[in-house]
Write a protein that holds these residues in place. Structure first.
Motif, PDB file in Angstrom:
ATOM      1  N   GLU A  40     -49.390 -45.774  70.179  1.00 22.55           N
ATOM      2  CA  GLU A  40     -50.847 -45.801  70.048  1.00 22.55           C
ATOM      3  C   GLU A  40     -51.324 -44.363  69.871  1.00 22.55           C
ATOM      4  OE1 GLU A  40     -54.563 -47.555  72.559  1.00 22.55           O
ATOM      5  OE2 GLU A  40     -53.211 -46.215  73.626  1.00 22.55           O
TER       6      GLU A  40
ATOM      7  N   ASP B 234     -50.821 -54.963  69.661  1.00 17.84           N
ATOM      8  CA  ASP B 234     -51.825 -53.936  69.963  1.00 17.84           C
ATOM      9  C   ASP B 234     -52.551 -54.215  71.269  1.00 17.84           C
ATOM     10  OD1 ASP B 234     -51.006 -53.160  67.490  1.00 17.84           O
ATOM     11  OD2 ASP B 234     -52.991 -53.034  66.610  1.00 17.84           O
TER      12      ASP B 234
ATOM     13  N   ASN C 193     -52.833 -51.721  74.458  1.00 15.76           N
ATOM     14  CA  ASN C 193     -54.164 -51.305  74.927  1.00 15.76           C
ATOM     15  C   ASN C 193     -54.306 -51.513  76.421  1.00 15.76           C
ATOM     16  OD1 ASN C 193     -54.935 -50.646  72.377  1.00 15.76           O
ATOM     17  ND2 ASN C 193     -56.021 -52.546  72.000  1.00 15.76           N
TER      18      ASN C 193
ATOM     19  N   SER D 211     -52.973 -48.542  78.187  1.00 15.18           N
ATOM     20  CA  SER D 211     -53.435 -47.271  77.640  1.00 15.18           C
ATOM     21  C   SER D 211     -54.483 -46.608  78.522  1.00 15.18           C
ATOM     22  CB  SER D 211     -54.030 -47.527  76.251  1.00 15.18           C
ATOM     23  OG  SER D 211     -54.752 -46.419  75.810  1.00 15.18           O
TER      24      SER D 211
ATOM     25  N   PHE E  59     -57.814 -46.324  76.463  1.00 18.45           N
ATOM     26  CA  PHE E  59     -58.541 -47.584  76.405  1.00 18.45           C
ATOM     27  C   PHE E  59     -59.186 -47.896  77.756  1.00 18.45           C
ATOM     28  CE2 PHE E  59     -58.888 -52.238  75.701  1.00 18.45           C
ATOM     29  CZ  PHE E  59     -59.571 -52.184  74.513  1.00 18.45           C
TER      30      PHE E  59
ATOM     31  N   CYS F 146     -61.824 -48.497  64.894  1.00 14.99           N
ATOM     32  CA  CYS F 146     -60.575 -49.239  65.048  1.00 14.99           C
ATOM     33  C   CYS F 146     -60.523 -50.398  64.062  1.00 14.99           C
ATOM     34  CB  CYS F 146     -60.441 -49.751  66.475  1.00 14.99           C
ATOM     35  SG  CYS F 146     -61.683 -50.954  66.925  1.00 14.99           S
TER      36      CYS F 146
ATOM     37  N   TYR G 201     -58.515 -55.033  67.986  1.00 17.88           N
ATOM     38  CA  TYR G 201     -58.969 -54.537  69.278  1.00 17.88           C
ATOM     39  C   TYR G 201     -60.040 -55.436  69.878  1.00 17.88           C
ATOM     40  CZ  TYR G 201     -56.294 -50.355  68.602  1.00 17.88           C
ATOM     41  OH  TYR G 201     -55.253 -49.493  68.432  1.00 17.88           O
TER      42      TYR G 201
END
Length: 169
Positions: free
Chosen positions: A64, A86, A90, A93, A96, A124, A128
């Motif tokens: 990422e 993804d 996330n 992350s 995030f 993005c 997301y």
């Protein structure tokens, strides 16, 4: 080797420079683009392969990145196990998580997007989650929505350039 020039935390001067650049492209308050890429991990240790199996049932790793148009990487999240898509990466992350609690760098002026007053946002793609600090392409039939999506996707391509640069190394 790239850390001093390309991988570092932002400061107010750099944020001002990034904000001015994105404002000239029609995206004031934007601090960069975020995306995730994967590639096959041919030398993955056998004991780890179950945790790093991708969609094609082969070991892969996920990366990422949050970057700006100058190819500076402001955040990287790499090598998280069980990160098959993804959304999973996330959830692991730090970037995030900070956006979810609205702890993000401040640009000079506040902007209003979809009725929310924001200090900053990132561009993005559609995978997301709907978080107010992440701006997706618009899906619509009007000329205005199509123009916005076209411009947003053109700006977001910088993150694909970063991946191409990293993967070529």
């Amino acid at each position: 080797m790239f850390e001093l020039e390309y991988l570092r935390h932002s400061n107010k001067d750099k944020l001002r420079e990034i904000d001015q650049h994105y404002a000239s492209l029609g995206f004031p308050g934007c601090i960069g683009c975020v995306d995730v890429a994967s590639w096959r991990w041919d030398r993955c240790p056998v004991g780890w392969q179950g945790q790093y199996t991708g969609k094609d049932k082969k070991p892969c790793n996920r990366l990422e990145v949050v970057c700006d148009d100058f190819l500076r990487i402001w955040h990287v999240n790499f090598g998280a196990p069980e990160s098959r898509n993804d959304i999973n990466i996330n959830n692991q992350s730090k970037f995030f998580a900070e956006f979810l609690v609205e702890k993000c760098p401040e640009v000079e002026q506040e902007i209003t997007i979809n009725g929310f007053v924001l200090k900053c946002y990132s561009i993005c793609d559609g995978i997301y989650s709907e978080v107010k600090h992440l701006v997706h392409s618009m899906v619509g039939d009007t000329a205005k929505e199509k123009l916005f999506s076209c411009q947003q996707e053109a700006v977001r391509k910088v993150v694909e350039r970063v991946f191409a640069f990293i993967f070529s190394r």
